[in-house]
Scaffold this motif. Structure first.
Motif, PDB file in Angstrom:
ATOM      1  N   HIS A  99      -2.373  12.092 -30.126  1.00 39.87           N
ATOM      2  CA  HIS A  99      -3.262  11.505 -29.133  1.00 39.87           C
ATOM      3  C   HIS A  99      -4.672  11.414 -29.708  1.00 39.87           C
ATOM      4  N   MET A 100      -5.346  10.323 -29.378  1.00 38.46           N
ATOM      5  CA  MET A 100      -6.706  10.102 -29.853  1.00 38.46           C
ATOM      6  C   MET A 100      -7.518   9.409 -28.772  1.00 38.46           C
ATOM      7  N   ARG A 101      -8.822   9.604 -28.818  1.00 35.52           N
ATOM      8  CA  ARG A 101      -9.720   8.859 -27.941  1.00 35.52           C
ATOM      9  C   ARG A 101      -9.791   7.426 -28.455  1.00 35.52           C
ATOM     10  N   ILE A 102      -9.515   6.463 -27.585  1.00 34.79           N
ATOM     11  CA  ILE A 102      -9.413   5.076 -28.046  1.00 34.79           C
ATOM     12  C   ILE A 102     -10.710   4.308 -27.868  1.00 34.79           C
ATOM     13  N   GLY A 103     -11.757   4.973 -27.359  1.00 31.84           N
ATOM     14  CA  GLY A 103     -13.064   4.345 -27.303  1.00 31.84           C
ATOM     15  C   GLY A 103     -13.076   3.065 -26.487  1.00 31.84           C
ATOM     16  N   SER A 104     -13.705   2.034 -27.049  1.00 32.92           N
ATOM     17  CA  SER A 104     -13.984   0.827 -26.280  1.00 32.92           C
ATOM     18  C   SER A 104     -12.759  -0.023 -25.982  1.00 32.92           C
ATOM     19  N   ILE A 105     -11.589   0.326 -26.512  1.00 29.88           N
ATOM     20  CA  ILE A 105     -10.364  -0.332 -26.042  1.00 29.88           C
ATOM     21  C   ILE A 105     -10.218  -0.095 -24.535  1.00 29.88           C
ATOM     22  N   ALA A 225      -6.046   4.407 -10.807  1.00 35.08           N
ATOM     23  CA  ALA A 225      -5.829   2.956 -10.830  1.00 35.08           C
ATOM     24  C   ALA A 225      -5.205   2.528 -12.153  1.00 35.08           C
ATOM     25  N   TYR A 226      -5.700   3.090 -13.261  1.00 31.89           N
ATOM     26  CA  TYR A 226      -5.060   2.815 -14.555  1.00 31.89           C
ATOM     27  C   TYR A 226      -3.583   3.196 -14.508  1.00 31.89           C
ATOM     28  N   ASP A 227      -3.308   4.409 -14.038  1.00 28.57           N
ATOM     29  CA  ASP A 227      -1.925   4.902 -14.024  1.00 28.57           C
ATOM     30  C   ASP A 227      -1.023   3.991 -13.205  1.00 28.57           C
ATOM     31  N   ARG A 228      -1.449   3.667 -11.998  1.00 22.42           N
ATOM     32  CA  ARG A 228      -0.596   2.925 -11.064  1.00 22.42           C
ATOM     33  C   ARG A 228      -0.448   1.466 -11.470  1.00 22.42           C
ATOM     34  N   ARG A 229      -1.523   0.875 -11.939  1.00 22.37           N
ATOM     35  CA  ARG A 229      -1.529  -0.572 -12.194  1.00 22.37           C
ATOM     36  C   ARG A 229      -1.144  -0.943 -13.625  1.00 22.37           C
ATOM     37  N   THR A 239      -0.722   7.880 -22.253  1.00 17.12           N
ATOM     38  CA  THR A 239      -2.078   7.351 -22.084  1.00 17.12           C
ATOM     39  C   THR A 239      -2.662   7.831 -20.768  1.00 17.12           C
ATOM     40  N   SER A 240      -3.948   8.231 -20.799  1.00 15.75           N
ATOM     41  CA  SER A 240      -4.582   8.756 -19.596  1.00 15.75           C
ATOM     42  C   SER A 240      -6.093   8.657 -19.733  1.00 15.75           C
ATOM     43  N   LEU A 241      -6.781   8.826 -18.606  1.00 15.99           N
ATOM     44  CA  LEU A 241      -8.237   8.916 -18.575  1.00 15.99           C
ATOM     45  C   LEU A 241      -8.596  10.342 -18.192  1.00 15.99           C
ATOM     46  N   PRO A 242      -8.945  11.194 -19.158  1.00 18.01           N
ATOM     47  CA  PRO A 242      -9.293  12.579 -18.831  1.00 18.01           C
ATOM     48  C   PRO A 242     -10.569  12.655 -18.008  1.00 18.01           C
ATOM     49  N   THR A 243     -10.738  13.781 -17.337  1.00 20.41           N
ATOM     50  CA  THR A 243     -11.962  14.026 -16.565  1.00 20.41           C
ATOM     51  C   THR A 243     -12.788  15.157 -17.168  1.00 20.41           C
ATOM     52  N   GLY A 280     -15.129   3.755 -22.283  1.00 23.35           N
ATOM     53  CA  GLY A 280     -14.525   4.275 -23.500  1.00 23.35           C
ATOM     54  C   GLY A 280     -13.888   5.637 -23.398  1.00 23.35           C
ATOM     55  N   GLY A 281     -13.377   6.037 -22.235  1.00 22.22           N
ATOM     56  CA  GLY A 281     -12.909   7.398 -22.063  1.00 22.22           C
ATOM     57  C   GLY A 281     -11.423   7.640 -22.213  1.00 22.22           C
ATOM     58  N   VAL A 282     -10.610   6.614 -22.398  1.00 19.62           N
ATOM     59  CA  VAL A 282      -9.157   6.775 -22.382  1.00 19.62           C
ATOM     60  C   VAL A 282      -8.654   7.432 -23.669  1.00 19.62           C
ATOM     61  N   VAL A 283      -7.576   8.207 -23.537  1.00 19.17           N
ATOM     62  CA  VAL A 283      -6.864   8.836 -24.653  1.00 19.17           C
ATOM     63  C   VAL A 283      -5.473   8.221 -24.720  1.00 19.17           C
ATOM     64  N   SER A 284      -5.004   7.909 -25.937  1.00 21.10           N
ATOM     65  CA  SER A 284      -3.700   7.275 -26.074  1.00 21.10           C
ATOM     66  C   SER A 284      -3.110   7.567 -27.444  1.00 21.10           C
ATOM     67  N   THR A 285      -1.977   6.948 -27.724  1.00 23.78           N
ATOM     68  CA  THR A 285      -1.316   7.022 -29.034  1.00 23.78           C
ATOM     69  C   THR A 285      -1.157   5.610 -29.577  1.00 23.78           C
TER      70      THR A 285
END
Length: 339
Positions: A99-105, A225-229, A239-243, A280-285
């Motif tokens: 997992h990595m921070r994907i920044g502006s993606i 919203a990211y998760d559901r949509r 993939t997720s948006l950490p808090t 730019g906060g999402v984490v993904s692979t």
């Protein structure tokens, strides 16, 4: 995707600097709406050795410890590689499952949620900031800035990451939480770059504002919203948006050029995701990003009309010799490669 240099700047920070390694997922797509240098009609596809050598050379030139790469071409299929290391201290090799921070993606995801709300009739592209966020009163031209301006980088709103106090605060306490309104307040300290629609300039502030619009109209936190949509329908389970500053295991360490140490790489793995949030906060692979890019460019998440409008690009001013770069509605075009 741009590679980070050893010099600190805001686009590298939200693009890759909080990431140990570049996650590169090129997907070739036709040029639309902007001029680009001509390319051969039938270029010879690169071999895996060519690709690996070129990427490793770029990594070495720009101080990138590691990279996960997927190349997907209709003519040659999919090529995946894990190059370099994920942890400089231990020398741990890169791996595609990290997992990595994907920044502006992340901006492409925020924009897609907003555009889905447009498709649903919850708002229009020409609705104004003042109408949608009446409690945000400090942004100049709020009554003239539209959703279209924010999505296409034409709002003129000062980029909060350019505020001279921002990076010193981040380096002093990387785990500190930030609120969207704190980021907006940084931007509001400065005059706008231009009146809405008169030019184009990269603004993370605009995407913080879009995140607030998405939350208000979707009636749920942006991560939900990211998760559901997006993530659940596409099967993007990694993939997720950490808090906060945590990263899902296993993860790659993140490094950034630290100006306090003469530009030497500093480990910034424990970075609070709220510092970038909707910008730019999402984490993904790399695997999930492969899935995301195909949906993003293919248009499966939007109506056909809105996807066509999304892919009209306005070119940025560029230095001589630099490849042409344009921006649509939350999507970029780098010399004909869209993503």
């Amino acid at each position: 995707m741009a590679f980070p240099s050893t010099r600190l700047d805001r686009r590298h920070f939200l693009g890759l600097a909080a990431t140990a390694s570049a996650t590169i997922v090129p997907l070739l797509a036709p040029r639309r709406g902007m001029d680009a240098r001509a390319a051969p009609d039938n270029p010879a596809p690169p071999t895996p050795t060519d690709l690996e050598n070129g990427i490793v050379s770029t990594m070495q030139a720009h101080g990138i410890p590691g990279a996960n790469v997927v190349l997907d071409r209709p003519d040659t299929g999919t090529w995946t590689a894990a190059l370099g290391v994920s942890d400089l201290q231990r020398g741990t090799p890169m791996s595609p499952d990290l997992h990595m921070r994907i920044g502006s993606i992340t901006k492409t995801m925020t924009a897609t949620v907003v555009l889905q709300l447009v498709d649903e009739g919850a708002l229009g592209l020409d609705d104004t900031l003042a109408t949608l966020l009446p409690d945000v009163t400090t942004i100049p031209y709020a009554s003239q800035i539209t959703v279209r301006h924010l999505l296409s980088m034409k709002s003129g709103t000062f980029d909060c990451l350019k505020d001279e106090t921002f990076f010193p605060q981040v380096f002093a306490d990387p785990t500190r939480p930030w609120t969207p309104h704190e980021m907006i307040a940084l931007a509001a300290r400065h005059p706008p770059d231009f009146a809405p629609g008169e030019d184009i300039a990269y603004s993370n502030t605009g995407y913080i504002l879009l995140g607030l619009i998405a939350e208000r109209l979707a009636n749920e936190p942006l991560g939900a919203a990211y998760d559901r949509r997006l993530f659940a329908p596409l099967g993007m389970s990694q993939t997720s948006l950490p808090t906060d500053a945590t990263l899902t295991e296993p993860f790659a360490h993140g490094y950034i050029a630290d100006p306090r140490r003469g530009g030497q790489l500093a480990d910034l793995t424990a970075l609070n995701a709220t510092v970038a949030w909707a910008a730019g906060g999402v984490v993904s692979t790399v695997g999930d990003l492969h899935t995301w890019l195909k949906a993003l460019v293919g248009g499966s998440l939007l109506s056909a009309d809105l996807q066509r409008e999304r892919l009209v690009f306005t070119p940025f001013k560029r230095d001589p010799g630099a490849p042409p770069f344009g921006y649509g509605l939350g999507i970029g075009n780098l010399d004909g490669q869209i993503g």
